[in-house]
Design a protein around this motif. Structure first.
Motif, PDB file in Angstrom:
ATOM      1  N   HIS A   2       0.848  -1.191   0.000  1.00 56.04           N
ATOM      2  CA  HIS A   2       0.000   0.000   0.000  1.00 56.04           C
ATOM      3  C   HIS A   2       0.886   1.244   0.000  1.00 56.04           C
ATOM      4  O   HIS A   2       1.880   1.314   0.726  1.00 56.04           O
ATOM      5  N   ALA A   4       0.878   5.661  -0.163  1.00 53.39           N
ATOM      6  CA  ALA A   4       0.191   6.953  -0.099  1.00 53.39           C
ATOM      7  C   ALA A   4       1.201   8.031  -0.477  1.00 53.39           C
ATOM      8  O   ALA A   4       2.328   8.033   0.018  1.00 53.39           O
ATOM      9  N   LEU A   6       1.438  12.151  -0.588  1.00 58.19           N
ATOM     10  CA  LEU A   6       0.746  13.334  -0.079  1.00 58.19           C
ATOM     11  C   LEU A   6       1.487  14.606  -0.444  1.00 58.19           C
ATOM     12  O   LEU A   6       2.714  14.621  -0.511  1.00 58.19           O
ATOM     13  N   ALA A  57       5.933  10.432   0.833  1.00 55.93           N
ATOM     14  CA  ALA A  57       5.560   9.121   0.305  1.00 55.93           C
ATOM     15  C   ALA A  57       5.651   8.106   1.444  1.00 55.93           C
ATOM     16  O   ALA A  57       6.644   8.054   2.164  1.00 55.93           O
ATOM     17  N   GLN A  63      -2.647  -1.394   4.968  1.00 52.91           N
ATOM     18  CA  GLN A  63      -3.293  -0.094   4.766  1.00 52.91           C
ATOM     19  C   GLN A  63      -3.477   0.663   6.072  1.00 52.91           C
ATOM     20  O   GLN A  63      -3.325   1.886   6.111  1.00 52.91           O
ATOM     21  N   VAL A  66      -0.361   2.596   6.912  1.00 51.59           N
ATOM     22  CA  VAL A  66      -0.251   3.793   6.061  1.00 51.59           C
ATOM     23  C   VAL A  66      -1.161   4.891   6.603  1.00 51.59           C
ATOM     24  O   VAL A  66      -0.738   6.047   6.742  1.00 51.59           O
ATOM     25  N   ASP A  67      -2.397   4.544   6.940  1.00 51.30           N
ATOM     26  CA  ASP A  67      -3.343   5.537   7.455  1.00 51.30           C
ATOM     27  C   ASP A  67      -2.864   6.147   8.769  1.00 51.30           C
ATOM     28  O   ASP A  67      -2.974   7.358   8.980  1.00 51.30           O
ATOM     29  N   VAL A  70       0.032   8.580   8.049  1.00 46.35           N
ATOM     30  CA  VAL A  70      -0.492   9.824   7.471  1.00 46.35           C
ATOM     31  C   VAL A  70      -1.133  10.689   8.559  1.00 46.35           C
ATOM     32  O   VAL A  70      -0.906  11.909   8.618  1.00 46.35           O
ATOM     33  N   ARG A  90      -3.998  13.835  -1.467  1.00 48.72           N
ATOM     34  CA  ARG A  90      -3.554  12.475  -1.188  1.00 48.72           C
ATOM     35  C   ARG A  90      -3.938  11.540  -2.337  1.00 48.72           C
ATOM     36  O   ARG A  90      -5.065  11.582  -2.816  1.00 48.72           O
ATOM     37  N   GLU A  91      -2.966  10.752  -2.742  1.00 51.29           N
ATOM     38  CA  GLU A  91      -3.208   9.690  -3.703  1.00 51.29           C
ATOM     39  C   GLU A  91      -2.763   8.394  -3.055  1.00 51.29           C
ATOM     40  O   GLU A  91      -1.797   8.369  -2.301  1.00 51.29           O
ATOM     41  N   GLY A  92      -3.473   7.331  -3.337  1.00 50.15           N
ATOM     42  CA  GLY A  92      -3.111   6.049  -2.754  1.00 50.15           C
ATOM     43  C   GLY A  92      -3.300   4.918  -3.722  1.00 50.15           C
ATOM     44  O   GLY A  92      -4.137   4.970  -4.623  1.00 50.15           O
ATOM     45  N   TRP A  93      -2.492   3.899  -3.540  1.00 53.56           N
ATOM     46  CA  TRP A  93      -2.597   2.706  -4.360  1.00 53.56           C
ATOM     47  C   TRP A  93      -2.549   1.485  -3.495  1.00 53.56           C
ATOM     48  O   TRP A  93      -2.008   1.445  -2.452  1.00 53.56           O
TER      49      TRP A  93
END
Length: 93
Positions: A2, A4, A6, A57, A63, A66-67, A70, A90-93
């Protein structure tokens, strides 16, 4: 995996010179990099005393990690004296 990415656009208060800004931003970046082991740098608005843009990054296998990272980064920026977050992208994959 995962990811992110930002971008924080932040407004700076009480800054009288670019040298003061650079000192504040470098300290903030170093604190975040040390605490969270993320990739972070100043992206844009280098010639403005009152504005800065920071890119981050975050990569993890979970996930929720990551959250949490952030949220922690956002909290550090919000709690820094003389700094106000104007925008977060924010972009996430």
């Amino acid at each position: 995996m995962h990811v992110a990415v930002l971008s924080y656009t932040i407004r700076l208060f009480g800054i009288n010179s670019l040298k003061e800004k650079r000192s504040l931003i470098k300290g903030l970046i170093n604190e975040i990099r040390t605490k969270f082991n993320v990739s972070i740098c100043e992206l844009d608005l280098n010639d403005s005393k009152n504005w800065a843009q920071i890119g981050v990054a975050v990569i993890s296998s979970a996930q929720d990690v990551v959250d949490r990272v952030v949220e922690g980064i956002t909290s550090i920026i919000e709690n820094t004296d003389g700094v106000q977050i104007a925008e977060i992208e924010r972009e996430g994959w």
